[in-house]
Design an enzyme around this catalytic site. Structure first.
Site, PDB file in Angstrom:
ATOM      1  CE1 TYR A 137       5.207  -6.185   5.373  1.00  0.00           C
ATOM      2  CE2 TYR A 137       6.446  -7.140   7.198  1.00  0.00           C
ATOM      3  CZ  TYR A 137       6.375  -6.287   6.114  1.00  0.00           C
ATOM      4  OH  TYR A 137       7.474  -5.545   5.747  1.00  0.00           O
ATOM      5  CE  LYS A 157       7.902  -6.442   1.432  1.00  0.00           C
ATOM      6  NZ  LYS A 157       7.794  -5.251   0.527  1.00  0.00           N
ATOM      7  N   GLY A 181       6.725   6.309  -1.770  1.00  0.00           N
ATOM      8  CA  GLY A 181       7.603   7.393  -1.302  1.00  0.00           C
ATOM      9  C   GLY A 181       6.973   8.312  -0.265  1.00  0.00           C
ATOM     10  CB  ALA A 182       3.651   9.331   0.704  1.00  0.00           C
ATOM     11  CB  ILE A 206      11.561   2.972   4.397  1.00  0.00           C
ATOM     12  CG1 ILE A 206      11.554   2.312   5.779  1.00  0.00           C
ATOM     13  CG2 ILE A 206      12.913   2.766   3.722  1.00  0.00           C
ATOM     14  CD1 ILE A 206      11.590   0.794   5.741  1.00  0.00           C
TER      15      ILE A 206
END
Ligand SMILES: NC(=O)c1ccc[n+]([C@@H]2O[C@H](COP(=O)([O-])OP(=O)(O)OC[C@H]3O[C@@H](n4cnc5c(N)ncnc54)[C@H](O)[C@@H]3O)[C@@H](O)[C@H]2O)c1
Length: 352
Positions: A158, A162, A8-9, A12
């Protein structure tokens, strides 16, 4: 509604936290390790609100995750914490495997053990939203769009990490019944975006009269979504998305990178003219290895099933973004001072 947001920092994640705390009035616990990409300044608007809490912790730390979940007792976990920058994944992939794969596994196991002890109603209502990227689908040619049925074909460390985490999330739903929903989104842009990514880098370099690096010929196409549209989509998917399903999120705003850079130059030239057109600062540099040619999302499922629509198109969103950077140098100046702008993601940097 009690929601744990991981990451959350970040770019998005902070938009999502602001949306959940300020627009929805939910109780939010933000769990973030504060890597180079995490920045509590992006959360100034929610700091001190009674319905917002922050915990600095690593999602790979099972003990810390278990006590966070046991103390906070979430109705939802929205998982955004990740290593997210493709160029960094080329230069050093270990952190990507650690956070994106092992971290997601740790969080899924934590959620599963918490969820399996809930009473029947809470169990039914619980959701784990796994937030992912359209890059897992690989690269498109000139035609076609990614749908939820497009086979996975990741190109970079990356996107491969994911893709692995998406498979784990889906498997935890199928095998253990954990109520998981997955979202795959296109490229985001907007306020509070770390200055190494194309759009903020271009805005800030152009403002400073510095060169504007464009990879290859700038012909790679991305499908751009304003970050606040993504935050609303994530909230809606967690609320109403069907368990075990994937929802693609995209703004139907395809642009070539070179056109994105030119548009930023012209918006800046209009708002704050310089001595010469900023387009003259464009500098074509060595392309990224394995650079995907084109991404484009078909968001029909999200639009028809859940009624979501992007509010911004690329022109309105980019103007808002440029104006935000002009008005908020308190946020980006400390990052620009710390971030060297060194080129990452080249196999042989000496030739970069
Ligand atoms: N940026 C995009 O265009 C985009 C598009 C689609 C999907 N996504 C996905 O959305 C999510 C958020 O992306 P973003 O652009 O906001 O990323 P970001 O890099 O801006 O933020 C990531 C956040 O996660 C935190 N973090 C990293 N490793 C952690 C760990 N081990 N434990 C706890 N916290 C950790 C960081 O401190 C940071 O605050 C990611 O999962 C990403 O894959 C991003």
């Amino acid at each position: 509604m009690r929601v744990i947001v991981t990451g959350g920092a970040g770019f998005i994640g902070s938009a999502l936290v602001r949306h959940l705390v300020l627009e929805q009035g939910y109780e939010v616990l933000n769990v973030d390790a504060l890597t180079y990409a995490g920045n509590l300044a992006s959360l100034a608007a929610v700091e001190g609100r009674p319905n917002y809490r922050f915990l600095r912790a690593n999602i790979c730390d099972r003990g810390a995750m278990e006590s966070a979940v046991a103390d906070f007792r979430p109705d939802r976990i929205m998982h955004l914490a990740a290593e997210s920058h493709v160029d960094r994944s080329i230069t050093g992939s270990a952190d990507f495997i650690e956070t994106n794969v092992i971290g997601t596994f740790t969080l899924l196991e934590t959620a599963r053990s918490y969820w399996s002890d809930l009473d029947a109603a809470a169990k039914q209502a619980f959701r784990f939203l796994h937030v992912s990227t359209d890059e897992v689908y690989g690269s498109l040619g000139a035609e076609g769009l990614f749908t939820e049925d497009t086979p996975y074909d990741p190109s970079s460390p990356y996107s491969a990490s994911k893709a692995s985490s998406d498979h784990l999330a889906k498997a935890w739903q199928r095998t253990y019944g954990l109520p998981v929903v997955v979202s795959n989104c296109s490229n985001n842009y907007g306020p509070y975006h770390f200055p190494e990514k194309l759009i903020p880098l271009t805005i800030l370099n152009a403002l400073a009269g510095e060169r504007l690096p464009v990879y290859g010929k700038g012909e790679n196409v991305r499908d751009w979504l304003y970050v606040e549209d993504h935050a609303r989509a994530l909230d809606l998917i967690a609320e109403r998305g069907r368990v075990g399903e994937t929802y693609n999120v995209g703004g139907r705003n395809e642009r070539r990178n070179i056109d994105v850079v030119r548009r930023i130059c012209s918006v800046l030239d209009e708002i704050t003219p310089a001595n010469r057109p900023r387009e003259e600062l464009i500098d074509f540099v060595t392309d990224r290895p394995g650079h995907d040619a084109r991404y484009a999302i078909d968001a029909t499922k999200l639009e028809t099933e859940l009624g979501w629509r992007a509010r911004e198109n690329f022109d309105t969103g980019i103007e808002k973004t440029v104006r935000w950077y002009l008005d908020n140098d308190w946020w980006w100046r400390p990052l620009r001072d710390r971030y060297t702008g060194e080129r990452l993601g080249l196999l042989n940097p000496a030739k970069g």
